[in-house]
Design an enzyme around this catalytic site. Structure first.
Site, PDB file in Angstrom:
ATOM      1  N   HIS A  41       0.902  -1.157   0.000  1.00 35.40           N
ATOM      2  CA  HIS A  41       0.000   0.000   0.000  1.00 35.40           C
ATOM      3  C   HIS A  41       0.934   1.198   0.000  1.00 35.40           C
ATOM      4  CE1 HIS A  41      -2.945   2.917   1.330  1.00 35.40           C
ATOM      5  NE2 HIS A  41      -2.245   3.162   2.403  1.00 35.40           N
TER       6      HIS A  41
ATOM      7  N   ASP B   1     -11.670  -4.933  -2.927  1.00 26.13           N
ATOM      8  CA  ASP B   1     -11.179  -4.205  -1.753  1.00 26.13           C
ATOM      9  C   ASP B   1     -12.276  -4.183  -0.683  1.00 26.13           C
ATOM     10  OD1 ASP B   1      -9.590  -0.975  -1.064  1.00 26.13           O
ATOM     11  OD2 ASP B   1      -9.214  -2.983  -0.284  1.00 26.13           O
TER      12      ASP B   1
END
Lengths: 427, 167, 334
Positions: free
Chosen positions: A180, A306
């Site tokens: 990320h 997600d």
């Protein structure tokens, strides 16, 4: 059960198949495409005229909330939603509670998934212990326990030296690092894209450079270490360009985008719509266009859900106090088909981004209908209309800005290992 | 009933009755106050006829109405204009006395501005339909209208009385 | 995108009912020019009330107004309280910074508890942007919500009293050049003022600030950005100064209040480029020697003290308009 799925449009990008043909399944595997294998006796003949058959969807990132946040959702509830949505493999990031930094937690999750038998659940192991960004996790043991890669989830690794060592160590075991990418200081405690909407609403903004600075650092570390890195949920146009350049120079990097980033923008935060509070934030129209172009070009190889299911209270507060995340398993396929309808993606590009692309990122033999492959399949009716709402959502979390949206495209049958995990009642 | 009374004649009549009432009750240096909108039109003419020096006061009873909770807020374009009414003989003028609610509101407002020595009520038209025990001291004309009939003063120039029927 | 349009239109109709009446007063953003003018006109009617012997009108008698303040504030709370009392309403002051919310009670639960006490209106001040919208969305249907300031997002009553001040001293907006000087990035007052000035049709709205205090994309709100005070004040009719908070010195946004005063603090001399009859405004409280010096604060161009009085009239106006709309709507729905 020996099954023939007859007359569907079969779209299998992994094998470059896009044709109306028959598929033969038995003993948990695809036995033949087009012509029946010798001596194949059909026990169940499914008429799939007008429907589309694709490999079961491989969802690169879905939070199942077990262990640790069972009040939001469980593996049982979420795999049920996955099956209904044609998703046969889910990959769970390590930020559970406890964190997946020991084999025991990985095994627990695999076991729970095996109990409900509705979808395959893969896991990513932690990059650092308890995701602390300082001490390496036992990646060797985690790999052995079945982790397909390692990640620090949303927790930043601000110490560049630690990230360097972590990547080197992951590379030792041939593990892909799922990143990320974000500069923590520029993003911490902020809420929405740093632009006109943030300004109008008086909400702290996360600038684009928070992502691109993060991506830049990781790309340089990839160059240094040669470790494979997958960039999770890209949200900015410039980051797509950086990944494209890196790939063209032969760096072992891949990327995914969350479905909502392809359909929404910062203006969907509207008047403090808590369901549009996500991390990374919804950005500008230009970013959205460039993300879509990235998927078309294959720079972004996967579209994922997600998925972040929440209980009601998590979103029932003033915007800055709400938890970020969208519950997105239920609508994933139909929302991707929206992009096909809008001519942003071809059907083949869309299916690849949901099947072969994510399978390649995870390094698994999935997302394919080749002869001999496990029979994880998704048969859907591209014309069936339905509405995403509290009644139709099977996930425990109903936190989605798409609630009330009319969708087209619904799963009729979903199989894992040739076993039916969902079948819509006959019309 | 179709005859429309001549307003100027009525105002002259009213002026005389107001003057008389004040004299009988020994009320000197009167302070005249008109109730928006019709009452102010009438009061302006009375004010001139009676030769009162002190400027005319005006009342907008919008904030004192009893029906705010039913009809909500109107922005007031013309606010009330009043000097102190302490120890003054107030002459309150309105166009039509019907239910009595407007005068009730006007009296409440006047008493929020001070404590008058007295209040004389003069109205151009008085008609049946009182819902509050209020009476006029001076009346221009008494119209005996039925409950489905309504009278309204048109203006500001020329002033005219219009009677309508509903239902 | 169908869903987006639904979301946006429902957000806009949160404040205004189907008849165009004000239901909640949450932000200037979303209100049209006509409604802003009615607020100003209604406030004019209330402006005289404070000069009478009995400083009250009975309009909201029997109504209960709750000042629900999650952020401490004496000035704003006092003016809301005075406004409510001048309308003859009963006032309940809840200082939520020290009460149940710090014990972990959710905002919604606090709301439900207060609703059970049959209140008619909440005036809310909260540290988070969007708090007033949240409360308006979840409050029981008969309750009106007035935003007393939420995070960095909006302070609509302050903006309206500023507009009232400008209209009183300068007349119509169409010919006016207005400069807002200071920390716009963190200011809810500035955001509301910008929306109000643009909606009311001001000729030019400028913001003057160092780059670190200018929020991104602010031009999309209809302003021109100046980083230099001298050019920013050239030929303006109205100068609005924003308060600079100490926290800005900690966040690597400004080196010192001394330097800020050097380049952005308004003195008589720095006001020279403005029109000779320009007025100077400030929402208060003043940081003398930081954004303004005493000569200007106490000088002939300052209307700062008058702003306070107008604040009571504006608050009386929005309170009565909002409660009145709910009452009328209830009557219409039968």
């Amino acid at each position: 059960m020996r099954v023939r799925i007859a007359g569907a449009r079969v779209v299998d990008p992994a094998n470059s198949v896009d044709a109306i043909t028959d598929v033969f399944i038995a003993d948990g595997c695809v036995q033949g495409i087009g012509n029946a294998p010798d001596g194949f006796e059909i026990e169940r003949d499914l008429d799939a005229t007008g429907q589309i058959l694709i490999p079961g969807i491989v969802d690169l990132r879905a939070r199942l909330r077990e262990p640790g946040a069972e009040h939001k959702a469980t593996i049982a509830s979420e795999t049920r939603a996955a099956a209904r949505g044609g998703i046969t493999t889910l990959c769970c990031p390590p930020d559970t509670d406890p964190v997946i930094d020991t084999p025991a937690v990985a095994e627990l999750i695999h076991q729970r998934a095996a109990e409900s038998r509705l979808a395959r659940v893969e896991v990513l192991g932690a990059l650092t212990r308890n995701l602390d960004g300082r001490n390496l996790a036992e990646m060797g043991a985690l790999k052995e326990a079945g982790c397909l890669g390692v990640s620090n989830a949303l927790a930043p690794v601000t110490d560049t030296e630690v990230m360097l060592r972590a990547m080197e160590y992951a590379g030792t075991f041939g593990l892909t690092v799922f990143v990320h990418a974000e500069d923590a200081r520029l993003a911490d405690g902020r809420l929405v894209h740093d632009g006109p909407v943030a300004t109008r609403l008086g909400l702290a903004g996360i600038p684009e450079i928070a992502e691109t600075i993060g991506v830049a650092r990781e790309l340089l570390l990839v160059e240094q270490t040669g470790t494979r890195v997958h960039f999770c949920h890209l949200s900015t146009g410039p980051a797509v360009d950086m990944v494209r350049d890196a790939r063209s120079h032969g760096l072992p990097v891949s990327a995914d985008v969350a479905i909502h980033q392809l359909l929404l923008t910062e203006s969907d935060v509207g008047s403090f719509e808590a369901n549009a509070h996500v991390r990374p934030p919804l950005r500008s129209l230009d970013d959205q266009a460039r993300l879509r172009a990235g998927v078309r070009a294959g720079v972004i190889g996967s579209i994922c859900s997600d998925h972040q299911p929440h209980e009601l209270d998590a979103k029932l507060n003033p915007f800055p106090e709400t938890e970020p995340g969208i519950s997105s398993l239920d609508g994933l396929l139909a929302l991707v088909l929206d992009l096909v309808d809008a001519k942003e993606l071809t059907l083949v590009q869309a299916v690849a981004a949901l099947t072969s692309g994510p399978a390649a990122a995870l390094g698994v033999e999935r997302g394919t209908l080749g002869v001999g492959a496990a029979a994880d399949v998704c048969l859907f009716d591209p014309d069936e209309q339905w509405t995403l709402d509290d009644a139709s959502m099977l996930s425990r979390g109903h936190n989605t800005p798409f609630k009330g949206r009319n969708l087209k495209g619904r799963v009729r049958i979903c199989m894992v290992d040739g076993r039916v995990v969902f079948e819509a009642p006959s019309a | 009933m179709s005859d429309k009374p001549d307003v100027d004649t009525l105002i002259t009549t009213l002026a005389g009755k107001v003057d008389n009432h004040l004299a009988v009750h020994h009320r000197d240096s009167p302070l005249m106050v008109g109730v928006h909108t019709g009452g102010v039109w009438v009061a302006k003419k009375l004010h001139a006829l009676l030769g009162i020096d002190e400027p005319l006061g005006t009342l907008n009873i919008n904030f004192y109405r009893d029906d705010f909770t039913r009809i909500g807020m109107h922005p007031m374009v013309t606010p009330s204009e009043l000097v102190s009414v302490d120890d003054r003989h107030v002459v309150l003028i309105d166009d039509v006395l019907y239910t009595g609610r407007t005068i009730r509101a006007a009296l409440n407002e006047i008493f929020d501005w001070g404590r008058p020595a007295s209040v004389t009520l003069g109205v151009l038209v008085e008609r049946p339909g009182r819902e509050i025990p209020i009476q006029a001291d001076a009346i221009g004309v008494r119209l005996d209208l039925a409950s489905h009939e309504y009278v309204k003063l048109g203006g500001p120039d020329p002033l005219s009385l219009n009677i309508t029927r509903k239902g | 995108m169908k869903k987006t349009r639904e979301m946006r239109s429902s957000a806009e109709s949160l404040q205004v009912d189907a008849h165009g009446r004000l239901k909640h007063f949450l932000s200037i953003d979303g209100l049209d020019r006509g409604l802003l003018i009615s607020i100003l006109d209604t406030a004019e009617s209330f402006a005289g009330v404070g000069e009478r012997a009995i400083k009250k009108v009975p309009l909201l008698r029997g109504k209960t107004i709750v000042n629900l303040f999650f952020e401490p504030s004496t000035r704003t709370r006092t003016t809301f309280e005075l406004a409510a009392k001048r309308l003859s309403a009963d006032v309940l002051n809840i200082n939520a910074t020290t009460s149940s919310t710090t014990k972990g009670e959710s905002l919604l639960d606090t709301l439900r508890t207060l609703e059970a006490m049959h209140c008619d209106m909440f005036v809310v001040r909260h540290a988070q942007s969007g708090a007033a919208h949240f409360i308006a969305r979840h409050a029981a249907p008969h309750i009106s919500v007035i935003n007393g300031g939420d995070g960095r997002h909006a302070h609509p009553t302050q903006a309206m009293l500023d507009m009232f001040t400008i209209r009183r001293h300068k007349g119509e907006f169409a010919s006016l050049k207005v400069a807002i000087v200071g920390d716009v990035a963190h200011s809810r007052v500035a955001r509301s003022q910008i929306h109000a000035l643009v909606t009311l049709g001001a000729a030019e709205v400028r913001i003057v600030a160092p780059r670190t205090l200018v929020p991104p994309g602010v031009e999309s709100m209809g302003v021109t950005v100046y980083n230099d005070l001298h050019t920013g004040l050239a030929d303006v009719d109205v100068v609005i100064l924003l308060r600079l908070q100490n926290e800005r010195m900690q966040g690597a946004l400004l080196p010192s209040s001394h330097e800020y005063f050097q380049y952005y603090g308004v003195t008589e001399e720095k006001l020279a480029p403005a029109k000779p009859d320009a007025i100077v405004m400030h929402p208060g409280p003043l940081n003398r020697g930081v954004e303004i010096d005493s000569d200007v604060a106490d000088g002939s161009r300052s209307v700062i003290l008058r702003q306070v009085g107008y604040g009571i009239a504006i608050r009386m106006a929005v309170m009565s308009m909002a409660i009145g709309s709910h009452a009328a709507a209830e009557r219409e729905d039968g």
